[in-house]
Scaffold this active site. Structure first.
Site, PDB file in Angstrom:
ATOM      1  N   SER A 146      -1.401   0.123  -0.734  1.00  0.00           N
ATOM      2  CA  SER A 146      -2.735  -0.273  -0.309  1.00  0.00           C
ATOM      3  C   SER A 146      -2.991   0.155   1.139  1.00  0.00           C
ATOM      4  CB  SER A 146      -2.898  -1.790  -0.509  1.00  0.00           C
ATOM      5  OG  SER A 146      -4.247  -2.174  -0.470  1.00  0.00           O
ATOM      6  N   ASP A 202      -4.896  -0.667  -7.237  1.00  0.00           N
ATOM      7  CA  ASP A 202      -4.059  -1.102  -6.119  1.00  0.00           C
ATOM      8  C   ASP A 202      -2.590  -1.298  -6.510  1.00  0.00           C
ATOM      9  OD1 ASP A 202      -2.944  -2.646  -3.900  1.00  0.00           O
ATOM     10  OD2 ASP A 202      -5.011  -3.055  -3.323  1.00  0.00           O
TER      11      ASP A 202
END
Length: 341
Positions: A67, A181
């Site tokens: 991320s 993610d």
């Protein structure tokens, strides 16, 4: 006579010391890997960590990020950290709202086109395999739950996939897979850094100081306090979004009732915390750096300078442990260039 004797003695000491120094083997340090965790706006702390390590001669051979950790790690590997830091420090609350291109027609609340343009302006069409540092971004294939290590191809695409928070940003399609993610599967990717060749792995986590989370409340139920919470607006749903009184509060919520992004982010935060604990228990890093950024909200990107300083402070405190680990894992190098083990 005595002066000459003492002079010869001193010269002899120098000869012995020089000979001992020449026989002392050269030490080769271990390959160093950084595992940079996710945490949205808290992730600017990674910039402070990288700056402090570099200032003390600790340069990673491997960087793996999830991320925001992938974004900061990727820009560092591409030698673009200066530009990213300058951009981050200039962010204001109003400027952040200008980056949130809200979309109700796709697979996420934010289309991400503006952020994508920022990354492309900085990184261009650069590829991961051309970076001077071995790099990987962690993503998740949401249809299968596979943990995907993005180790080649366009760097920008890999970073977008790694931070595509489900429901907030749309998934990114890479080589036939829809990716979101990486924090869904590996929030602080120690295992990946080790697998990619790092002998010494330094983990940087961003949620360590969220005290009081994850406990068990064994006896709970309704009470009179619940009567003070107003019911949802009758104009909720898409019709409510477009009615005359619409404002960002309808989307993000307020003090008494959380909005959609708040619910999603906090749920994701709980899940990430649990997954991080489990993953690090099974594969702990050699050294941990844990910036105290719990007071920084996930969307507090305008507090970048504070996060950067907190990252630098945490890295400074960890330096003795890192240097001790480097010394312990270093090994002598023979005169012919081989390693003496």
């Amino acid at each position: 006579m005595f002066e000459g004797l003492f002079s010869r003695h001193r010269n002899g000491d120098r000869t012995v010391n020089a000979s001992a120094a020449s026989e002392r083997p050269t030490l080769e340090r271990p390959s160093i890997g950084l595992a940079l965790g996710g945490g949205a706006a808290r992730g600017f702390a990674h910039i402070g960590v990288l700056r402090t390590l570099a200032a003390n001669g600790i340069v990673p051979d491997v960087i793996v990020g999830t991320s925001i950790g992938a974004v900061v790690g990727g820009t560092y590997a591409a030698n673009e950290l200066d530009e990213m830091e300058a951009w981050a420090r200039k962010l204001t609350f109003r400027g952040i709202l200008g980056q949130l291109d809200i979309s109700l027609s796709g697979a996420g609340l934010i289309s991400g086109r503006k952020l994508d343009a920022q990354l492309k302006a900085a990184l261009g069409e650069g590829k991961i395999e051309d970076l001077p540092i071995r790099f990987a971004a962690i993503a998740t294939e949401f249809t299968t739950g596979h943990e995907i290590w993005l180790t080649h191809g366009r760097l920008v695409d890999a970073l977008r996939a790694s931070y595509a928070l489900p429901g907030i940003f749309p998934p990114v399609r890479i080589a036939g897979r829809w990716l979101v993610d990486g924090a869904l599967v590996n929030p602080v990717p120690v295992s990946a850094a080790r697998a990619l060749g790092a002998r010494l792995v330094i983990a940087v986590g961003l949620n360590s100081d969220l005290f009081g989370r994850g406990t068990v409340i064994a006896d709970y139920g309704t009470n009179d306090v619940d009567d003070g919470i107003p019911p949802p607006s009758e104009s909720s749903g898409l019709r409510g979004i477009f009615h005359d009184g619409f404002s960002l509060r309808h989307l993000f919520g307020g003090r008494q009732r959380p909005g959609i992004p708040t619910v999603m982010i906090e749920a994701f935060n709980v899940m990430q915390d649990r997954i991080t604990r489990a993953r690090l228990a099974g594969d702990p890093p050699d050294v941990s750096i844990m910036p105290k950024v719990g007071s920084v909200g996930w969307f507090d990107f305008h507090r970048a300078s504070q996060s950067i300083e907190l990252g630098a402070e945490a890295a400074e405190k960890a330096l003795p442990s890192i240097q001790e680990a480097i010394a312990a894992l270093s090994h002598p190098v023979e005169a012919n260039g081989g390693s003496a083990k």
